[in-house]
Design a protein around this motif. Sequence first.
Motif, PDB file in Angstrom:
ATOM      1  N   SER A 191       0.752  -1.138  -0.089  1.00  0.00           N
ATOM      2  CA  SER A 191      -0.039  -0.045   0.011  1.00  0.00           C
ATOM      3  C   SER A 191       0.733   1.094   0.112  1.00  0.00           C
ATOM      4  O   SER A 191       1.927   1.328   0.560  1.00  0.00           O
ATOM      5  CB  SER A 191      -0.818  -0.136   1.336  1.00  0.00           C
ATOM      6  N   THR A 192       0.532   2.172  -0.805  1.00  0.00           N
ATOM      7  CA  THR A 192       1.250   3.484  -0.806  1.00  0.00           C
ATOM      8  C   THR A 192       1.368   4.210   0.613  1.00  0.00           C
ATOM      9  O   THR A 192       2.224   5.030   1.010  1.00  0.00           O
ATOM     10  CB  THR A 192       0.534   4.601  -1.698  1.00  0.00           C
ATOM     11  N   LYS A 193       0.476   3.888   1.623  1.00  0.00           N
ATOM     12  CA  LYS A 193       0.709   4.221   3.223  1.00  0.00           C
ATOM     13  C   LYS A 193       1.974   3.809   3.684  1.00  0.00           C
ATOM     14  O   LYS A 193       2.299   4.431   4.302  1.00  0.00           O
ATOM     15  CB  LYS A 193      -0.743   3.618   3.651  1.00  0.00           C
ATOM     16  N   GLN A 194       2.375   2.496   3.099  1.00  0.00           N
ATOM     17  CA  GLN A 194       3.823   1.943   3.756  1.00  0.00           C
ATOM     18  C   GLN A 194       4.835   2.597   3.123  1.00  0.00           C
ATOM     19  O   GLN A 194       6.073   2.500   3.414  1.00  0.00           O
ATOM     20  CB  GLN A 194       3.623   0.621   3.566  1.00  0.00           C
ATOM     21  N   LEU A 195       4.829   3.442   1.873  1.00  0.00           N
ATOM     22  CA  LEU A 195       5.903   4.038   1.215  1.00  0.00           C
ATOM     23  C   LEU A 195       6.844   4.989   1.913  1.00  0.00           C
ATOM     24  O   LEU A 195       8.058   4.723   1.934  1.00  0.00           O
ATOM     25  CB  LEU A 195       5.218   4.756   0.059  1.00  0.00           C
ATOM     26  N   PRO A 196       6.260   5.838   2.942  1.00  0.00           N
ATOM     27  CA  PRO A 196       7.451   6.561   3.863  1.00  0.00           C
ATOM     28  C   PRO A 196       8.234   5.733   4.713  1.00  0.00           C
ATOM     29  O   PRO A 196       9.424   5.863   4.593  1.00  0.00           O
ATOM     30  CB  PRO A 196       6.253   7.434   4.664  1.00  0.00           C
ATOM     31  N   ARG A 197       7.682   4.489   5.078  1.00  0.00           N
ATOM     32  CA  ARG A 197       8.511   3.639   6.074  1.00  0.00           C
ATOM     33  C   ARG A 197       9.527   2.919   5.056  1.00  0.00           C
ATOM     34  O   ARG A 197      10.504   2.583   5.508  1.00  0.00           O
ATOM     35  CB  ARG A 197       7.573   2.590   6.759  1.00  0.00           C
ATOM     36  N   LEU A 198       9.045   2.632   3.957  1.00  0.00           N
ATOM     37  CA  LEU A 198       9.875   1.770   3.142  1.00  0.00           C
ATOM     38  C   LEU A 198      11.074   2.709   2.298  1.00  0.00           C
ATOM     39  O   LEU A 198      12.220   2.375   2.762  1.00  0.00           O
ATOM     40  CB  LEU A 198       9.042   1.409   1.754  1.00  0.00           C
ATOM     41  N   ALA A 199      10.770   4.099   2.225  1.00  0.00           N
ATOM     42  CA  ALA A 199      11.698   4.915   1.790  1.00  0.00           C
ATOM     43  C   ALA A 199      12.887   5.343   2.849  1.00  0.00           C
ATOM     44  O   ALA A 199      13.864   5.183   2.672  1.00  0.00           O
ATOM     45  CB  ALA A 199      11.049   6.238   1.384  1.00  0.00           C
ATOM     46  N   GLU A 200      12.147   5.381   4.356  1.00  0.00           N
ATOM     47  CA  GLU A 200      13.183   5.536   5.349  1.00  0.00           C
ATOM     48  C   GLU A 200      13.944   4.302   5.448  1.00  0.00           C
ATOM     49  O   GLU A 200      15.386   4.431   5.667  1.00  0.00           O
ATOM     50  CB  GLU A 200      12.593   5.666   6.510  1.00  0.00           C
ATOM     51  N   ALA A 201      13.494   3.234   5.352  1.00  0.00           N
ATOM     52  CA  ALA A 201      14.255   1.788   5.552  1.00  0.00           C
ATOM     53  C   ALA A 201      15.459   1.829   4.376  1.00  0.00           C
ATOM     54  O   ALA A 201      16.564   1.337   4.638  1.00  0.00           O
ATOM     55  CB  ALA A 201      13.378   0.498   5.546  1.00  0.00           C
ATOM     56  N   VAL A 202      14.930   2.384   3.148  1.00  0.00           N
ATOM     57  CA  VAL A 202      16.004   1.990   1.931  1.00  0.00           C
ATOM     58  C   VAL A 202      17.123   3.166   2.219  1.00  0.00           C
ATOM     59  O   VAL A 202      18.425   2.667   1.961  1.00  0.00           O
ATOM     60  CB  VAL A 202      15.510   2.127   0.641  1.00  0.00           C
ATOM     61  N   ALA A 203      16.506   4.246   2.746  1.00  0.00           N
ATOM     62  CA  ALA A 203      17.617   5.278   3.093  1.00  0.00           C
ATOM     63  C   ALA A 203      18.550   4.778   3.996  1.00  0.00           C
ATOM     64  O   ALA A 203      20.095   5.132   4.002  1.00  0.00           O
ATOM     65  CB  ALA A 203      17.077   6.596   3.527  1.00  0.00           C
ATOM     66  N   HIS A 204      18.197   4.369   5.189  1.00  0.00           N
ATOM     67  CA  HIS A 204      18.925   3.566   6.350  1.00  0.00           C
ATOM     68  C   HIS A 204      19.903   2.466   5.879  1.00  0.00           C
ATOM     69  O   HIS A 204      20.971   2.526   5.969  1.00  0.00           O
ATOM     70  CB  HIS A 204      18.170   3.171   7.586  1.00  0.00           C
ATOM     71  N   ALA A 205      19.231   1.744   4.818  1.00  0.00           N
ATOM     72  CA  ALA A 205      20.066   0.414   4.320  1.00  0.00           C
ATOM     73  C   ALA A 205      21.326   1.226   3.406  1.00  0.00           C
ATOM     74  O   ALA A 205      22.579   0.675   3.539  1.00  0.00           O
ATOM     75  CB  ALA A 205      19.268  -0.287   3.400  1.00  0.00           C
ATOM     76  N   LEU A 206      21.040   2.324   2.834  1.00  0.00           N
ATOM     77  CA  LEU A 206      22.244   2.923   1.891  1.00  0.00           C
ATOM     78  C   LEU A 206      23.035   3.428   2.762  1.00  0.00           C
ATOM     79  O   LEU A 206      24.345   3.282   2.423  1.00  0.00           O
ATOM     80  CB  LEU A 206      21.480   3.916   1.033  1.00  0.00           C
TER      81      LEU A 206
END
Length: 81
Positions: free
Chosen positions: A53-68
Amino acid sequence: MDPVVIAEWPRNARETLRVSLAEFKGAPTVDLRVWYDDGAGRMKPGRQGVTLSTKQLPRLAEAVAHALAEAEARGLVAPRS
């Protein structure tokens, strides 16, 4: 809504990773999926991927930023300029 391709890049000679926005049963989604060449020059979606769901997109973006950031700190990828 018709799917909107946000980004894609080659995974290997036959596969592409695609990020897109779409809709499933009336709900907006973000899809990260492996697409493959069907041998006739057409790209088709594979089973490997995830739709959220796009509702989860901010959390996904944050997790990917932390992974990077962690990968950069460990020397696994070149630092961003």
